[in-house]
Design a protein around this motif. Sequence first.
Motif, PDB file in Angstrom:
ATOM      1  N   TRP A 144      -9.434  -1.333  -0.754  1.00  0.00           N
ATOM      2  CA  TRP A 144      -9.191  -0.981  -2.144  1.00  0.00           C
ATOM      3  C   TRP A 144     -10.419  -0.340  -2.788  1.00  0.00           C
ATOM      4  CZ3 TRP A 144      -4.559  -0.081  -3.225  1.00  0.00           C
ATOM      5  CH2 TRP A 144      -3.533  -0.812  -2.625  1.00  0.00           C
ATOM      6  N   ARG A 190      -9.852   7.939  -5.245  1.00  0.00           N
ATOM      7  CA  ARG A 190      -9.051   8.378  -6.404  1.00  0.00           C
ATOM      8  C   ARG A 190      -9.963   8.928  -7.502  1.00  0.00           C
ATOM      9  NH1 ARG A 190      -3.833   6.994  -7.669  1.00  0.00           N
ATOM     10  NH2 ARG A 190      -3.861   5.436  -5.997  1.00  0.00           N
ATOM     11  N   ILE A 248       0.863  -1.184   0.000  1.00  0.00           N
ATOM     12  CA  ILE A 248       0.000   0.000   0.000  1.00  0.00           C
ATOM     13  C   ILE A 248       0.897   1.231   0.000  1.00  0.00           C
ATOM     14  CG2 ILE A 248      -1.679   1.315   1.329  1.00  0.00           C
ATOM     15  CD1 ILE A 248      -2.702  -1.314   2.465  1.00  0.00           C
ATOM     16  N   SER A 249       0.695   2.094  -0.968  1.00  0.00           N
ATOM     17  CA  SER A 249       1.498   3.309  -1.038  1.00  0.00           C
ATOM     18  C   SER A 249       0.828   4.433  -0.238  1.00  0.00           C
ATOM     19  CB  SER A 249       1.666   3.747  -2.499  1.00  0.00           C
ATOM     20  OG  SER A 249       0.428   4.230  -2.993  1.00  0.00           O
ATOM     21  N   LYS A 250       1.577   5.506  -0.017  1.00  0.00           N
ATOM     22  CA  LYS A 250       1.020   6.675   0.667  1.00  0.00           C
ATOM     23  C   LYS A 250      -0.148   7.245  -0.127  1.00  0.00           C
ATOM     24  CE  LYS A 250       5.334   8.042   2.870  1.00  0.00           C
ATOM     25  NZ  LYS A 250       6.373   9.074   2.956  1.00  0.00           N
ATOM     26  N   GLU A 251      -0.027   7.203  -1.431  1.00  0.00           N
ATOM     27  CA  GLU A 251      -1.092   7.708  -2.293  1.00  0.00           C
ATOM     28  C   GLU A 251      -2.367   6.869  -2.144  1.00  0.00           C
ATOM     29  OE1 GLU A 251      -1.121   7.705  -6.878  1.00  0.00           O
ATOM     30  OE2 GLU A 251      -0.066   9.543  -6.296  1.00  0.00           O
ATOM     31  N   ASP A 252      -2.209   5.532  -2.081  1.00  0.00           N
ATOM     32  CA  ASP A 252      -3.365   4.654  -1.876  1.00  0.00           C
ATOM     33  C   ASP A 252      -4.057   4.990  -0.561  1.00  0.00           C
ATOM     34  OD1 ASP A 252      -2.798   3.220  -4.233  1.00  0.00           O
ATOM     35  OD2 ASP A 252      -1.495   1.816  -3.148  1.00  0.00           O
ATOM     36  N   SER A 304     -10.237   3.229  -1.567  1.00  0.00           N
ATOM     37  CA  SER A 304      -9.101   3.898  -2.196  1.00  0.00           C
ATOM     38  C   SER A 304      -9.403   4.210  -3.660  1.00  0.00           C
ATOM     39  CB  SER A 304      -7.850   3.028  -2.079  1.00  0.00           C
ATOM     40  OG  SER A 304      -6.739   3.689  -2.615  1.00  0.00           O
TER      41      SER A 304
END
Length: 183
Positions: free
Chosen positions: A44, A51, A1-5, A47
């Motif tokens: 997800w 987005r 999991i990225s910071k953006e996610d 997320s």
Amino acid sequence: ISKEDLFYYVYGILHSSDYRERFADNLSKDLPRIPAVKKAADFWAFSKAGRELATWHLNYEKVETYPVTETADPADLTPKEHFRVAKMTFGKTNGKEDRSIIQYNARVRLSGIPLEAYDYIVNGKSALDWIMERYQVTTDRDSGIVNDPNDWSEDPRYIVDLVKRIVRVSLETVRIVKSLPPL
């Protein structure tokens, strides 16, 4: 999991109707606390929704306009005069306010606005209500300075097209929020 996610997960959670209803008391008194969902699939989903919401919200001036019906009285005016707005109001049908119609000015009327577009609420008002309130000519009582939104763009259609874009963004936001999983 990225910071953006993770960022978009938070953005998705903050738009969740379930979240806003369940934590309404806390949100009115305190900074929002972000719950962790139990299933990875839900993470997800939030997320991805966050987005997509961010894309609509950040690019609202570039999205395709929603196809509302634009009716205009014929007049021998320049485009700048024709699309000049002083104060937008809701239309009337059988003497009652009709929120599917916005009387843009004395010459231009927008109709066929889906009522669902008013379901996207920002700080207690629909996004369309905000636009109608903010994009009007006002004069500051103390200074006498005139705030004229017609001067904010060289494009005479900017405000009328902005209303149409906000209808589209509002409808897309409502669609995405309705697709969110429960917390």
